[in-house]
Design a protein around this motif. Sequence first.
Motif, PDB file in Angstrom:
ATOM      1  N   LEU A   9       0.822  -1.206   0.000  1.00  0.00           N
ATOM      2  CA  LEU A   9       0.000   0.000   0.000  1.00  0.00           C
ATOM      3  C   LEU A   9       0.855   1.254   0.000  1.00  0.00           C
ATOM      4  CD1 LEU A   9      -2.582  -1.070   2.710  1.00  0.00           C
ATOM      5  CD2 LEU A   9      -2.953  -0.949   0.238  1.00  0.00           C
ATOM      6  N   LYS A  10       0.292   2.323  -0.516  1.00  0.00           N
ATOM      7  CA  LYS A  10       0.909   3.636  -0.378  1.00  0.00           C
ATOM      8  C   LYS A  10       0.807   4.027   1.097  1.00  0.00           C
ATOM      9  CE  LYS A  10      -0.327   5.092  -5.025  1.00  0.00           C
ATOM     10  NZ  LYS A  10      -1.188   5.951  -5.853  1.00  0.00           N
ATOM     11  N   PRO A  11       1.774   4.792   1.586  1.00  0.00           N
ATOM     12  CA  PRO A  11       1.746   5.197   3.000  1.00  0.00           C
ATOM     13  C   PRO A  11       0.419   5.861   3.381  1.00  0.00           C
ATOM     14  CG  PRO A  11       3.829   5.814   2.001  1.00  0.00           C
ATOM     15  CD  PRO A  11       2.924   5.340   0.881  1.00  0.00           C
ATOM     16  N   GLN A  15      -6.157   2.036   6.306  1.00  0.00           N
ATOM     17  CA  GLN A  15      -7.557   2.004   6.744  1.00  0.00           C
ATOM     18  C   GLN A  15      -8.521   2.081   5.563  1.00  0.00           C
ATOM     19  OE1 GLN A  15      -8.063   1.031   9.848  1.00  0.00           O
ATOM     20  NE2 GLN A  15      -5.829   1.094   9.941  1.00  0.00           N
ATOM     21  N   GLU A  16      -8.185   2.875   4.563  1.00  0.00           N
ATOM     22  CA  GLU A  16      -9.020   2.975   3.355  1.00  0.00           C
ATOM     23  C   GLU A  16      -9.079   1.627   2.635  1.00  0.00           C
ATOM     24  OE1 GLU A  16      -9.175   5.555  -0.813  1.00  0.00           O
ATOM     25  OE2 GLU A  16      -7.511   5.845   0.589  1.00  0.00           O
ATOM     26  N   TYR A  17      -7.946   0.945   2.552  1.00  0.00           N
ATOM     27  CA  TYR A  17      -7.877  -0.360   1.904  1.00  0.00           C
ATOM     28  C   TYR A  17      -8.739  -1.373   2.650  1.00  0.00           C
ATOM     29  CZ  TYR A  17      -5.823  -4.570  -0.158  1.00  0.00           C
ATOM     30  OH  TYR A  17      -5.635  -5.777  -0.788  1.00  0.00           O
ATOM     31  N   GLU A  18      -8.608  -1.395   3.973  1.00  0.00           N
ATOM     32  CA  GLU A  18      -9.405  -2.332   4.766  1.00  0.00           C
ATOM     33  C   GLU A  18     -10.890  -2.020   4.646  1.00  0.00           C
ATOM     34  OE1 GLU A  18      -8.040  -3.139   8.707  1.00  0.00           O
ATOM     35  OE2 GLU A  18      -5.992  -3.528   8.011  1.00  0.00           O
ATOM     36  N   ALA A  19     -11.245  -0.745   4.655  1.00  0.00           N
ATOM     37  CA  ALA A  19     -12.662  -0.359   4.505  1.00  0.00           C
ATOM     38  C   ALA A  19     -13.201  -0.816   3.151  1.00  0.00           C
ATOM     39  CB  ALA A  19     -12.826   1.154   4.666  1.00  0.00           C
ATOM     40  N   ALA A  20     -12.420  -0.668   2.108  1.00  0.00           N
ATOM     41  CA  ALA A  20     -12.853  -1.101   0.774  1.00  0.00           C
ATOM     42  C   ALA A  20     -13.126  -2.598   0.751  1.00  0.00           C
ATOM     43  CB  ALA A  20     -11.801  -0.735  -0.267  1.00  0.00           C
ATOM     44  N   HIS A  21     -12.306  -3.354   1.470  1.00  0.00           N
ATOM     45  CA  HIS A  21     -12.472  -4.803   1.462  1.00  0.00           C
ATOM     46  C   HIS A  21     -13.629  -5.285   2.339  1.00  0.00           C
ATOM     47  CE1 HIS A  21      -8.824  -4.773  -0.836  1.00  0.00           C
ATOM     48  NE2 HIS A  21      -9.126  -6.010  -1.182  1.00  0.00           N
ATOM     49  N   ARG A  22     -14.222  -4.396   3.096  1.00  0.00           N
ATOM     50  CA  ARG A  22     -15.454  -4.747   3.817  1.00  0.00           C
ATOM     51  C   ARG A  22     -16.668  -4.621   2.888  1.00  0.00           C
ATOM     52  NH1 ARG A  22     -12.517  -2.211   8.028  1.00  0.00           N
ATOM     53  NH2 ARG A  22     -13.506  -0.183   7.699  1.00  0.00           N
ATOM     54  N   GLU A  23     -16.460  -4.073   1.694  1.00  0.00           N
ATOM     55  CA  GLU A  23     -17.560  -3.881   0.748  1.00  0.00           C
ATOM     56  C   GLU A  23     -17.190  -4.312  -0.674  1.00  0.00           C
ATOM     57  OE1 GLU A  23     -16.934   0.828  -0.170  1.00  0.00           O
ATOM     58  OE2 GLU A  23     -17.927   0.326   1.722  1.00  0.00           O
ATOM     59  N   VAL A  24     -16.492  -5.434  -0.796  1.00  0.00           N
ATOM     60  CA  VAL A  24     -16.150  -5.977  -2.119  1.00  0.00           C
ATOM     61  C   VAL A  24     -17.467  -6.283  -2.835  1.00  0.00           C
ATOM     62  CG1 VAL A  24     -15.021  -7.849  -3.376  1.00  0.00           C
ATOM     63  CG2 VAL A  24     -13.971  -6.926  -1.291  1.00  0.00           C
ATOM     64  N   PRO A  25     -17.637  -5.787  -4.066  1.00  0.00           N
ATOM     65  CA  PRO A  25     -18.894  -6.016  -4.783  1.00  0.00           C
ATOM     66  C   PRO A  25     -19.214  -7.507  -4.946  1.00  0.00           C
ATOM     67  CG  PRO A  25     -17.546  -4.391  -5.923  1.00  0.00           C
ATOM     68  CD  PRO A  25     -16.696  -4.978  -4.830  1.00  0.00           C
ATOM     69  N   ALA A  26     -20.456  -7.864  -4.679  1.00  0.00           N
ATOM     70  CA  ALA A  26     -20.895  -9.257  -4.813  1.00  0.00           C
ATOM     71  C   ALA A  26     -20.638  -9.778  -6.219  1.00  0.00           C
ATOM     72  CB  ALA A  26     -22.371  -9.379  -4.446  1.00  0.00           C
ATOM     73  N   ILE A  42      -6.181 -12.263   2.410  1.00  0.00           N
ATOM     74  CA  ILE A  42      -5.187 -11.194   2.395  1.00  0.00           C
ATOM     75  C   ILE A  42      -4.858 -10.843   3.835  1.00  0.00           C
ATOM     76  CG2 ILE A  42      -4.628  -8.840   1.657  1.00  0.00           C
ATOM     77  CD1 ILE A  42      -6.899  -9.132  -0.462  1.00  0.00           C
ATOM     78  N   TRP A  43      -3.555 -10.843   4.156  1.00  0.00           N
ATOM     79  CA  TRP A  43      -3.068 -10.397   5.455  1.00  0.00           C
ATOM     80  C   TRP A  43      -2.334  -9.080   5.241  1.00  0.00           C
ATOM     81  CZ3 TRP A  43      -2.830 -15.467   3.929  1.00  0.00           C
ATOM     82  CH2 TRP A  43      -3.398 -16.427   4.778  1.00  0.00           C
ATOM     83  N   ARG A  44      -2.361  -8.215   6.258  1.00  0.00           N
ATOM     84  CA  ARG A  44      -1.650  -6.943   6.174  1.00  0.00           C
ATOM     85  C   ARG A  44      -0.705  -6.803   7.355  1.00  0.00           C
ATOM     86  NH1 ARG A  44      -1.815  -2.016   8.212  1.00  0.00           N
ATOM     87  NH2 ARG A  44      -3.768  -2.250   9.346  1.00  0.00           N
ATOM     88  N   SER A  45       0.524  -6.369   7.064  1.00  0.00           N
ATOM     89  CA  SER A  45       1.509  -6.004   8.072  1.00  0.00           C
ATOM     90  C   SER A  45       2.007  -4.619   7.686  1.00  0.00           C
ATOM     91  CB  SER A  45       2.658  -7.012   8.110  1.00  0.00           C
ATOM     92  OG  SER A  45       3.624  -6.616   9.060  1.00  0.00           O
ATOM     93  N   GLY A  46       1.514  -3.588   8.356  1.00  0.00           N
ATOM     94  CA  GLY A  46       1.823  -2.219   7.943  1.00  0.00           C
ATOM     95  C   GLY A  46       1.309  -2.021   6.525  1.00  0.00           C
ATOM     96  N   PRO A  47       2.150  -1.542   5.624  1.00  0.00           N
ATOM     97  CA  PRO A  47       1.705  -1.338   4.246  1.00  0.00           C
ATOM     98  C   PRO A  47       1.811  -2.596   3.382  1.00  0.00           C
ATOM     99  CG  PRO A  47       3.915  -0.503   4.495  1.00  0.00           C
ATOM    100  CD  PRO A  47       3.477  -0.959   5.866  1.00  0.00           C
ATOM    101  N   ASP A  48       2.408  -3.654   3.908  1.00  0.00           N
ATOM    102  CA  ASP A  48       2.627  -4.862   3.119  1.00  0.00           C
ATOM    103  C   ASP A  48       1.422  -5.787   3.194  1.00  0.00           C
ATOM    104  OD1 ASP A  48       5.403  -4.574   2.103  1.00  0.00           O
ATOM    105  OD2 ASP A  48       5.802  -4.371   4.255  1.00  0.00           O
ATOM    106  N   LEU A  49       0.999  -6.258   2.022  1.00  0.00           N
ATOM    107  CA  LEU A  49      -0.143  -7.157   1.898  1.00  0.00           C
ATOM    108  C   LEU A  49       0.348  -8.502   1.379  1.00  0.00           C
ATOM    109  CD1 LEU A  49      -2.495  -4.636   0.086  1.00  0.00           C
ATOM    110  CD2 LEU A  49      -2.560  -5.250   2.520  1.00  0.00           C
ATOM    111  N   PHE A  50      -0.113  -9.558   2.012  1.00  0.00           N
ATOM    112  CA  PHE A  50       0.249 -10.915   1.607  1.00  0.00           C
ATOM    113  C   PHE A  50      -1.038 -11.660   1.269  1.00  0.00           C
ATOM    114  CE2 PHE A  50       3.450  -9.225   4.401  1.00  0.00           C
ATOM    115  CZ  PHE A  50       4.605  -9.447   3.675  1.00  0.00           C
ATOM    116  N   MET A  81      -4.544   3.148  -4.102  1.00  0.00           N
ATOM    117  CA  MET A  81      -4.089   2.878  -2.742  1.00  0.00           C
ATOM    118  C   MET A  81      -2.767   2.120  -2.699  1.00  0.00           C
ATOM    119  SD  MET A  81      -7.596   1.557  -0.995  1.00  0.00           S
ATOM    120  CE  MET A  81      -9.099   1.894  -1.887  1.00  0.00           C
ATOM    121  N   GLN A  82      -2.345   1.545  -3.815  1.00  0.00           N
ATOM    122  CA  GLN A  82      -1.205   0.633  -3.792  1.00  0.00           C
ATOM    123  C   GLN A  82       0.029   1.175  -4.502  1.00  0.00           C
ATOM    124  OE1 GLN A  82      -3.144  -2.856  -5.495  1.00  0.00           O
ATOM    125  NE2 GLN A  82      -3.146  -3.788  -3.478  1.00  0.00           N
TER     126      GLN A  82
END
Length: 105
Positions: A9-11, A15-26, A42-50, A81-82
Amino acid sequence: MRIALHTRLKPGREQEYEAAHREVPAELVAAIRAAGARDWTIWRSGPDLFHVLDCDDYAALLAALADLPVNVAWQARMAGMQEVAHDYSPTGAARGLPVVWRLNP
Protein backbone atom coordinates in the motif's frame (compact mmCIF):
# COMPACT_ATOMS: atom_id res chain seq x y z
CA MET A 1 -3.04 -24.82 -6.60
CA ARG A 2 -2.05 -22.25 -4.01
CA ILE A 3 -0.44 -18.97 -4.99
CA ALA A 4 1.12 -16.45 -2.60
CA LEU A 5 1.50 -12.81 -3.62
CA HIS A 6 2.97 -9.67 -2.07
CA THR A 7 1.56 -6.23 -2.78
CA ARG A 8 2.17 -2.95 -0.95
CA LEU A 9 0.00 0.00 0.00
CA LYS A 10 0.91 3.64 -0.38
CA PRO A 11 1.75 5.20 3.00
CA GLY A 12 -1.32 6.04 5.06
CA ARG A 13 -3.81 4.09 2.91
CA GLU A 14 -4.18 1.09 5.25
CA GLN A 15 -7.56 2.00 6.74
CA GLU A 16 -9.02 2.97 3.36
CA TYR A 17 -7.88 -0.36 1.90
CA GLU A 18 -9.40 -2.33 4.77
CA ALA A 19 -12.66 -0.36 4.51
CA ALA A 20 -12.85 -1.10 0.77
CA HIS A 21 -12.47 -4.80 1.46
CA ARG A 22 -15.45 -4.75 3.82
CA GLU A 23 -17.56 -3.88 0.75
CA VAL A 24 -16.15 -5.98 -2.12
CA PRO A 25 -18.89 -6.02 -4.78
CA ALA A 26 -20.89 -9.26 -4.81
CA GLU A 27 -20.53 -9.32 -8.61
CA LEU A 28 -16.74 -9.35 -8.23
CA VAL A 29 -16.83 -12.11 -5.59
CA ALA A 30 -19.01 -14.20 -7.92
CA ALA A 31 -16.63 -13.57 -10.84
CA ILE A 32 -13.59 -14.58 -8.76
CA ARG A 33 -15.32 -17.83 -7.79
CA ALA A 34 -16.46 -18.46 -11.39
CA ALA A 35 -12.86 -17.98 -12.55
CA GLY A 36 -11.84 -20.94 -10.37
CA ALA A 37 -10.88 -19.45 -7.01
CA ARG A 38 -11.82 -21.55 -3.99
CA ASP A 39 -10.34 -19.17 -1.43
CA TRP A 40 -8.43 -15.87 -1.28
CA THR A 41 -7.07 -14.48 1.97
CA ILE A 42 -5.19 -11.19 2.40
CA TRP A 43 -3.07 -10.40 5.46
CA ARG A 44 -1.65 -6.94 6.17
CA SER A 45 1.51 -6.00 8.07
CA GLY A 46 1.82 -2.22 7.94
CA PRO A 47 1.70 -1.34 4.25
CA ASP A 48 2.63 -4.86 3.12
CA LEU A 49 -0.14 -7.16 1.90
CA PHE A 50 0.25 -10.92 1.61
CA HIS A 51 -2.29 -12.83 -0.45
CA VAL A 52 -2.85 -16.58 -0.61
CA LEU A 53 -5.13 -17.86 -3.35
CA ASP A 54 -6.39 -21.39 -3.73
CA CYS A 55 -7.55 -21.84 -7.32
CA ASP A 56 -7.76 -24.30 -10.18
CA ASP A 57 -5.40 -22.44 -12.54
CA TYR A 58 -3.95 -19.04 -11.60
CA ALA A 59 -3.13 -18.00 -15.17
CA ALA A 60 -6.69 -18.84 -16.27
CA LEU A 61 -8.09 -16.93 -13.27
CA LEU A 62 -6.12 -13.83 -14.21
CA ALA A 63 -7.19 -14.11 -17.85
CA ALA A 64 -10.85 -14.49 -16.88
CA LEU A 65 -10.77 -11.44 -14.62
CA ALA A 66 -8.35 -9.13 -16.46
CA ASP A 67 -10.86 -7.38 -18.73
CA LEU A 68 -14.04 -7.99 -16.72
CA PRO A 69 -15.58 -4.54 -16.11
CA VAL A 70 -16.27 -5.13 -12.39
CA ASN A 71 -12.65 -6.22 -11.86
CA VAL A 72 -11.25 -3.38 -13.99
CA ALA A 73 -13.20 -0.90 -11.82
CA TRP A 74 -12.03 -2.61 -8.61
CA GLN A 75 -8.40 -2.65 -9.74
CA ALA A 76 -8.61 1.05 -10.63
CA ARG A 77 -9.88 1.74 -7.11
CA MET A 78 -7.10 -0.38 -5.59
CA ALA A 79 -4.43 1.24 -7.79
CA GLY A 80 -5.06 4.54 -6.02
CA MET A 81 -4.09 2.88 -2.74
CA GLN A 82 -1.20 0.63 -3.79
CA GLU A 83 2.47 1.15 -4.56
CA VAL A 84 2.78 -2.47 -5.75
CA ALA A 85 -0.45 -3.80 -7.26
CA HIS A 86 -1.72 -7.27 -8.15
CA ASP A 87 -0.50 -7.97 -11.69
CA TYR A 88 -3.30 -9.07 -14.04
CA SER A 89 -1.06 -9.03 -17.13
CA PRO A 90 -0.26 -12.27 -18.98
CA THR A 91 3.11 -12.42 -17.18
CA GLY A 92 1.49 -11.87 -13.77
CA ALA A 93 0.88 -15.59 -13.28
CA ALA A 94 4.63 -16.16 -12.98
CA ARG A 95 5.04 -13.53 -10.24
CA GLY A 96 3.84 -15.51 -7.25
CA LEU A 97 6.12 -15.86 -4.25
CA PRO A 98 8.32 -18.96 -4.43
CA VAL A 99 7.70 -21.71 -1.88
CA VAL A 100 10.63 -22.05 0.50
CA TRP A 101 9.25 -24.67 2.89
CA ARG A 102 6.00 -26.47 3.71
CA LEU A 103 5.11 -28.57 6.73
CA ASN A 104 2.81 -30.71 4.58
CA PRO A 105 4.29 -31.08 1.07
